[in-house]
Design an enzyme around this catalytic site. Structure first.
Site, PDB file in Angstrom:
ATOM      1  N   HIS A 186      -4.168  10.474  -3.895  1.00 26.90           N
ATOM      2  CA  HIS A 186      -4.376   9.207  -3.183  1.00 26.90           C
ATOM      3  C   HIS A 186      -5.341   9.266  -1.973  1.00 26.90           C
ATOM      4  O   HIS A 186      -5.771  10.202  -1.447  1.00 26.90           O
ATOM      5  CB  HIS A 186      -2.880   8.989  -2.555  1.00 26.90           C
ATOM      6  CG  HIS A 186      -1.924   8.498  -3.760  1.00 26.90           C
ATOM      7  ND1 HIS A 186      -1.330   9.528  -4.278  1.00 26.90           N
ATOM      8  CD2 HIS A 186      -1.385   7.418  -4.020  1.00 26.90           C
ATOM      9  CE1 HIS A 186      -0.373   8.994  -5.051  1.00 26.90           C
ATOM     10  NE2 HIS A 186      -0.479   7.550  -4.923  1.00 26.90           N
ATOM     11  N   LYS A 199      -3.298   7.716   3.052  1.00 27.92           N
ATOM     12  CA  LYS A 199      -1.788   7.549   2.515  1.00 27.92           C
ATOM     13  C   LYS A 199      -0.769   8.373   3.494  1.00 27.92           C
ATOM     14  O   LYS A 199      -1.105   9.531   3.398  1.00 27.92           O
ATOM     15  CB  LYS A 199      -1.591   7.928   1.108  1.00 27.92           C
ATOM     16  CG  LYS A 199      -0.215   7.626   0.454  1.00 27.92           C
ATOM     17  CD  LYS A 199      -0.112   7.795  -0.690  1.00 27.92           C
ATOM     18  CE  LYS A 199       1.324   7.767  -1.588  1.00 27.92           C
ATOM     19  NZ  LYS A 199       2.281   6.719  -0.830  1.00 27.92           N
TER      20      LYS A 199
HETATM   21  N1  LIG Z   1       5.239  -0.002  -5.137  1.00 25.31           N
HETATM   22  C1  LIG Z   1       4.000   0.289  -5.301  1.00 25.31           C
HETATM   23  O1  LIG Z   1       3.620  -0.046  -6.558  1.00 25.31           O
HETATM   24  C2  LIG Z   1       3.047   0.604  -4.563  1.00 25.31           C
HETATM   25  C3  LIG Z   1       3.282   0.962  -3.078  1.00 25.31           C
HETATM   26  N2  LIG Z   1       2.590   1.260  -2.309  1.00 25.31           N
HETATM   27  C4  LIG Z   1       3.066   1.532  -1.127  1.00 25.31           C
HETATM   28  O2  LIG Z   1       2.830   0.467   0.045  1.00 25.31           O
HETATM   29  C5  LIG Z   1       2.733   1.109   1.253  1.00 25.31           C
HETATM   30  C6  LIG Z   1       1.662   0.281   1.930  1.00 25.31           C
HETATM   31  O3  LIG Z   1       0.469   1.049   1.259  1.00 25.31           O
HETATM   32  P1  LIG Z   1      -1.062   0.528   1.767  1.00 25.31           P
HETATM   33  O4  LIG Z   1      -1.130  -1.083   1.691  1.00 25.31           O
HETATM   34  O5  LIG Z   1      -2.013   1.108   0.952  1.00 25.31           O
HETATM   35  O6  LIG Z   1      -0.956   0.576   3.343  1.00 25.31           O
HETATM   36  P2  LIG Z   1      -2.079   0.397   4.452  1.00 25.31           P
HETATM   37  O7  LIG Z   1      -1.942   1.302   5.420  1.00 25.31           O
HETATM   38  O8  LIG Z   1      -3.402  -0.298   3.934  1.00 25.31           O
HETATM   39  O9  LIG Z   1      -1.127  -1.206   4.868  1.00 25.31           O
HETATM   40  C7  LIG Z   1       0.120  -0.925   5.654  1.00 25.31           C
HETATM   41  C8  LIG Z   1      -0.041  -2.018   6.851  1.00 25.31           C
HETATM   42  O10 LIG Z   1       1.254  -2.303   7.216  1.00 25.31           O
HETATM   43  C9  LIG Z   1       1.275  -2.440   8.450  1.00 25.31           C
HETATM   44  N3  LIG Z   1       2.675  -2.182   9.138  1.00 25.31           N
HETATM   45  C10 LIG Z   1       2.979  -0.886   9.642  1.00 25.31           C
HETATM   46  N4  LIG Z   1       4.553  -1.191  10.321  1.00 25.31           N
HETATM   47  C11 LIG Z   1       4.724  -2.477   9.941  1.00 25.31           C
HETATM   48  C12 LIG Z   1       5.826  -3.389  10.232  1.00 25.31           C
HETATM   49  N5  LIG Z   1       7.025  -2.865  10.633  1.00 25.31           N
HETATM   50  N6  LIG Z   1       5.800  -4.580   9.445  1.00 25.31           N
HETATM   51  C13 LIG Z   1       4.724  -4.899   9.063  1.00 25.31           C
HETATM   52  N7  LIG Z   1       3.847  -4.270   8.796  1.00 25.31           N
HETATM   53  C14 LIG Z   1       3.601  -3.186   9.376  1.00 25.31           C
HETATM   54  C15 LIG Z   1       0.227  -1.538   8.982  1.00 25.31           C
HETATM   55  O11 LIG Z   1      -0.122  -1.742  10.106  1.00 25.31           O
HETATM   56  P3  LIG Z   1      -0.570  -0.313  11.102  1.00 25.31           P
HETATM   57  O12 LIG Z   1      -1.825  -0.075  10.942  1.00 25.31           O
HETATM   58  O13 LIG Z   1      -0.492  -0.849  12.674  1.00 25.31           O
HETATM   59  O14 LIG Z   1       0.491   0.647  10.887  1.00 25.31           O
HETATM   60  C16 LIG Z   1      -0.842  -1.891   7.867  1.00 25.31           C
HETATM   61  O15 LIG Z   1      -1.522  -3.245   8.329  1.00 25.31           O
HETATM   62  C17 LIG Z   1       2.871   2.394   1.108  1.00 25.31           C
HETATM   63  O16 LIG Z   1       4.051   2.978   1.366  1.00 25.31           O
HETATM   64  C18 LIG Z   1       2.300   2.719  -0.241  1.00 25.31           C
HETATM   65  O17 LIG Z   1       2.953   3.935  -0.709  1.00 25.31           O
HETATM   66  C19 LIG Z   1       1.276   1.027  -2.556  1.00 25.31           C
HETATM   67  C20 LIG Z   1       0.662   0.860  -3.555  1.00 25.31           C
HETATM   68  C21 LIG Z   1       1.601   0.526  -4.694  1.00 25.31           C
HETATM   69  O1  LIG Z   2      -0.034   4.519  -1.421  1.00 18.66           O
HETATM   70  C1  LIG Z   2      -0.418   4.245  -2.892  1.00 18.66           C
HETATM   71  O2  LIG Z   2      -1.502   4.156  -2.964  1.00 18.66           O
HETATM   72  C2  LIG Z   2       0.389   4.264  -3.913  1.00 18.66           C
HETATM   73  N1  LIG Z   2       1.840   4.485  -3.571  1.00 18.66           N
HETATM   74  C3  LIG Z   2       2.712   4.343  -4.445  1.00 18.66           C
HETATM   75  C4  LIG Z   2       3.315   5.843  -4.492  1.00 18.66           C
HETATM   76  O3  LIG Z   2       3.680   6.607  -3.386  1.00 18.66           O
HETATM   77  O4  LIG Z   2       3.653   6.221  -5.461  1.00 18.66           O
HETATM   78  C5  LIG Z   2       2.358   4.079  -5.844  1.00 18.66           C
HETATM   79  C6  LIG Z   2       1.209   4.441  -6.173  1.00 18.66           C
HETATM   80  O5  LIG Z   2       1.112   5.715  -6.598  1.00 18.66           O
HETATM   81  C7  LIG Z   2       0.086   3.862  -5.061  1.00 18.66           C
END
Ligand SMILES: NC(=O)C1=CN([C@@H]2O[C@H](COP(=O)(O)OP(=O)(O)OC[C@H]3O[C@@H](n4cnc5c(N)ncnc54)[C@H](OP(=O)(O)O)[C@@H]3O)[C@@H](O)[C@H]2O)C=CC1
Ligand SMILES: O=C(O)C1=N[C@H](C(=O)O)C[C@H](O)C1
Length: 293
Positions: A177, A181
């Site tokens: 990733h 991440k």
């Molecule tokens: N289920 C699915 O299909 C998928 C799941 N994911 C998951 O989604 C999550 C986020 O991924 P991604 O968008 O790439 O991460 P990013 O780091 O790009 O974005 C996360 C954001 O959330 C903010 N944040 C942190 N704590 C809080 C809070 N308590 N309330 C609101 N916002 C907060 C962060 O701010 P700050 O920088 O201050 O921490 C940051 O702006 C990960 O756990 C990832 O694994 C991702 C892709 C697909």
């Molecule tokens: O953080 C990501 O990008 C993703 N998170 C999810 C995971 O932890 O499996 C889903 C996907 O892999 C993308």
């Protein structure tokens, strides 16, 4: 009933993708969203990614550190009441940080807000318990991509039908990733549970998984340059004891749009749930219901 979506985790990568997908598919996006402790901006502009709709979302600190919780609670209370009075169901989407999974789950429970949780990590059992005790509706899943959810469902069925079919085989998992991440892939953890049943022994994730987060390793693993900032490349290998038989399962995703589209499917599905019996769902439920585009 009218639905509005509160996108939490802005201006993060998935938060922006989900806001874009909601706008593309005609869902109302709430003008307030939760953000993290490192974010200084007071608002973020989101758009549908196709030169169409755009809007500005005001940012409120989520309840990660404890600081700012009062403001967060006060803002949510006003929002929830306002939407309820106007006959609109407000549903939160959470793509934040593994450390925010449980504080945010408690927040949604306290405000009786239904939600879709895409964020991975945290204490998943506690999350489920908090949601169930609050009696709210939720879709919680580590992966929202339709075809990966289908693979996950297929492996669960295979493991349930033929437990031990791969007895003696060795499992090796490699997942790559983007370097930002924070945790081990939640998807890989879910699939490893099914492989454990197929092999006939539960695995400790850390014993079988190798994570790639560095640029050189990513390129060597086949990630294109353009995908370094956002990708999920997974290979699961099952090898027979004498090494003569090998199975590989592989899913490689560049970008994040596929998850955002699945998230909108989950939101639309959740908006249609009103029954008293089952309130907490995963994406396999959504897929089985024929609710994924
Ligand atoms: N289920 C699915 O299909 C998928 C799941 N994911 C998951 O989604 C999550 C986020 O991924 P991604 O968008 O790439 O991460 P990013 O780091 O790009 O974005 C996360 C954001 O959330 C903010 N944040 C942190 N704590 C809080 C809070 N308590 N309330 C609101 N916002 C907060 C962060 O701010 P700050 O920088 O201050 O921490 C940051 O702006 C990960 O756990 C990832 O694994 C991702 C892709 C697909
Ligand atoms: O953080 C990501 O990008 C993703 N998170 C999810 C995971 O932890 O499996 C889903 C996907 O892999 C993308």
């Amino acid at each position: 009933m009218q639905v509005a979506v509160m996108v939490n985790g802005l201006p993060g990568a998935m938060g922006k993708e989900v806001a874009a997908a909601c706008l593309r598919r005609g869902l109302e996006v709430c003008s307030v969203g939760l953000t993290g402790p490192q974010v200084d901006e007071e608002s973020v502009d989101v758009d549908d990614g196709e030169g169409g709709q755009a809007q500005t979302i005001r940012l409120v600190k989520g309840p990660v550190t404890g600081a700012g919780d009062e403001e967060c609670d006060a803002r949510l209370q006003g929002l929830v009441a306002g939407y309820r009075d106007s006959g609109t169901r407000l549903i939160a989407v959470d793509y934040t940080h593994p450390t925010a999974v449980n504080p945010n789950g408690v927040l949604y429970a306290r405000h009786k807000m239904d939600f879709v949780m895409g964020t991975t990590g945290g204490d998943r059992e506690k999350l489920l318990k908090d949601v169930e005790e609050a009696g709210i509706y939720a879709v919680i899943a580590p992966n929202m991509a339709k075809q990966i959810v289908a693979l996950q469902a297929g492996l669960e069925t295979m493991a349930g039908t033929f437990p031990g079919a791969f007895e003696g085989y060795n499992l090796r998992v490699v997942e790559s990733h983007q370097s930002s991440k924070a945790d081990t892939s939640g998807t890989a953890k879910a699939l490893i549970a099914s492989f454990g049943t197929l092999v006939g022994k539960p695995y400790k994730v850390e014993d079988v998984i190798a994570m790639i987060r560095d640029r050189e390793g990513q390129l060597e693993f086949g990630v294109p340059e353009a995908g370094l900032g956002g990708h999920a490349f997974h290979t699961y290998q099952l090898l027979s004891p004498d090494g003569s038989v090998e199975f590989q399962f592989r899913h490689n995703v560049v970008g994040r749009r596929i998850y955002a589209e699945g998230t909108v499917d989950a939101l639309i599905y959740l908006a249609q749930q009103h029954g008293p019996d089952k309130k907490v769902f995963n994406m396999v439920d959504v897929l089985k219901a024929g609710a994924m585009k």
